[in-house]
Scaffold this active site. Structure first.
Site, PDB file in Angstrom:
ATOM      1  N   ARG A 294      -2.095   6.402  57.885  1.00  0.00           N
ATOM      2  CA  ARG A 294      -1.712   5.005  57.650  1.00  0.00           C
ATOM      3  C   ARG A 294      -1.497   4.752  56.162  1.00  0.00           C
ATOM      4  NH1 ARG A 294      -2.980   0.289  60.819  1.00  0.00           N
ATOM      5  NH2 ARG A 294      -2.294  -1.541  59.660  1.00  0.00           N
TER       6      ARG A 294
ATOM      7  N   LEU B 263      -9.367   5.588  52.128  1.00  0.00           N
ATOM      8  CA  LEU B 263      -8.849   4.236  52.358  1.00  0.00           C
ATOM      9  C   LEU B 263      -7.924   4.255  53.567  1.00  0.00           C
ATOM     10  CD1 LEU B 263      -7.834   3.193  48.710  1.00  0.00           C
ATOM     11  CD2 LEU B 263      -9.790   2.331  49.996  1.00  0.00           C
ATOM     12  N   HIS B 264      -8.138   3.310  54.496  1.00  0.00           N
ATOM     13  CA  HIS B 264      -7.227   3.252  55.641  1.00  0.00           C
ATOM     14  C   HIS B 264      -7.089   1.851  56.236  1.00  0.00           C
ATOM     15  CE1 HIS B 264     -11.031   3.359  57.855  1.00  0.00           C
ATOM     16  NE2 HIS B 264     -10.367   2.914  58.905  1.00  0.00           N
ATOM     17  N   ARG B 265      -7.929   0.904  55.826  1.00  0.00           N
ATOM     18  CA  ARG B 265      -7.887  -0.418  56.456  1.00  0.00           C
ATOM     19  C   ARG B 265      -6.692  -1.227  55.961  1.00  0.00           C
ATOM     20  NH1 ARG B 265     -11.927  -1.256  59.817  1.00  0.00           N
ATOM     21  NH2 ARG B 265     -13.727   0.116  59.594  1.00  0.00           N
TER      22      ARG B 265
END
Length: 364
Positions: free
Chosen positions: A243, A208-210
């Site tokens: 992030r 997950l990074h968005r």
């Protein structure tokens, strides 16, 4: 001599350029008058996220590193453009080749065109039509000034034709990421994780990074709860993107089946993907790799620029609402996931087609 300046700026770029460099070297060895200069913009750099990719994928040291990382989107774009302009003035070329959709792709395309240098875009034409994504803006701007477009699928061709691009400038060649994956499938590395019960086909991979998923604490907390609840008794391996780590530091999300690990190298990460029960992700590129490997993939996004992974591949678009995840995970656990099929031109020979085309277009 066809001199090509090839731009790489971030982790996905390195995977896409590696086979192109090898194809150019092969053509030159066969007597073709072609050479490249590799420019790393420095948009991303750390050992796990970038450095190991050069070593594992056999990418030579860049001829130049612009060291343009850090800062806001605008600052980074400006730094890349200023430094890349100087690079091109000092090292003239016939063509600038950019790949993908990162900030470097857009910034270097603009810089080259302002110097009246031809731009070719590899992975052109893909669209999510979601302007909240920086990548979509990068794609649209780059494609608006590109001279020749190398596409991964027919749907990308259709997007470009709808935008008014002449068909003789659009070249359906396939996917260079798949070239890299196929070339390295027998070289994947077991990261030797010290996790009980971690056997092939028995664990989930999670990335997950968005911003839509990780920037809001409550949203991330709810999504993680849904993932933990819906994955049965299976371990969850979660390589944490920098992030995502910022938000996770503020949360206490603990479960005996949830295993946070550092970002992995290319060969280690894909070893875990290849042997996973399924992958849960908000990445675009991973959905392409899971399709080739035949691994079920759940995409936590509301749209995708890679529709072929849905229609022909193993991917399903779940959305960003955690409540929608459960029935998809149930299909995985019940062995009811679709099998997926083959995608035209995703055969490991895309880079050879690109170099052959470039020599035909720009033969000097």
């Amino acid at each position: 001599m066809l001199k090509i300046t090839i731009v790489a700026g971030a982790r996905p770029n390195f995977v896409k350029i590696a086979p192109i460099l090898k194809a150019i070297e092969k053509a030159a060895d066969n007597g073709e008058l072609i050479s490249y200069r590799l420019v790393h913009t420095g948009q991303h750099y750390d050992k796990k996220m970038s450095g190991s990719f050069f070593e594992q994928l056999g990418i030579p040291a860049p001829h130049a590193n612009l060291a343009s990382g850090g800062g806001t989107q605008a600052e980074q774009t400006a730094n890349i453009m200023v430094r890349f302009e100087q690079e091109l003035l000092e090292n003239p070329c016939v063509v600038v080749l950019v790949v993908g959709d990162v900030t470097s792709t857009m910034a270097c395309s603009i810089t080259a065109k302002k110097l009246n240098i031809q731009v070719v875009h590899v992975e052109a034409g893909i669209r999510s039509y979601d302007l909240s994504m920086p990548e979509e803006i990068n794609r649209m701007v780059t494609d608006s000034i590109t001279d020749h477009f190398y596409t991964t699928t027919e749907s990308a061709n259709e997007n470009l034709i709808k935008a008014g691009i002449a068909e003789d400038r659009i070249h359906l060649v396939g996917n260079t990421m798949i070239d890299t994956l196929m070339a390295n499938m027998d070289k994947l590395i077991d990261p030797q994780l010290d996790i009980d019960g971690l056997t092939p086909g028995n664990y989930f991979m999670l990335t997950l990074h968005r911003p839509a998923n990780v920037d809001e604490e409550q949203k991330l907390k709810d999504m993680m709860a849904a993932i933990i609840e819906g994955t049965g008794n299976h371990p969850i391996i979660f390589p944490v993107h920098p992030r995502t780590a910022k938000t996770l530091q503020q949360l206490v999300i603990v479960d005996p089946r949830l295993h946070y690990i550092e970002p992995l190298s290319y060969l280690e990460f894909n070893y875990l993907v290849k042997n996973a029960k399924a992958v849960i992700t908000d990445s675009g590129g991973i959905t392409e790799e899971t399709t080739i490997m035949g691994i079920p993939c759940l995409t936590l996004r509301d749209n995708t620029e890679r529709p072929e992974t849905l229609t022909l591949g193993t991917n399903e678009l779940v959305g960003t609402d955690p409540a929608k995840l459960a029935p998809y995970l149930a299909k995985i656990l019940n062995g009811e996931w679709k099998k997926g099929g083959t995608i035209p031109y995703w055969d490991g020979k895309t880079s050879e087609r690109i170099v052959k085309s470039l020599l035909e277009i720009y033969r000097v």
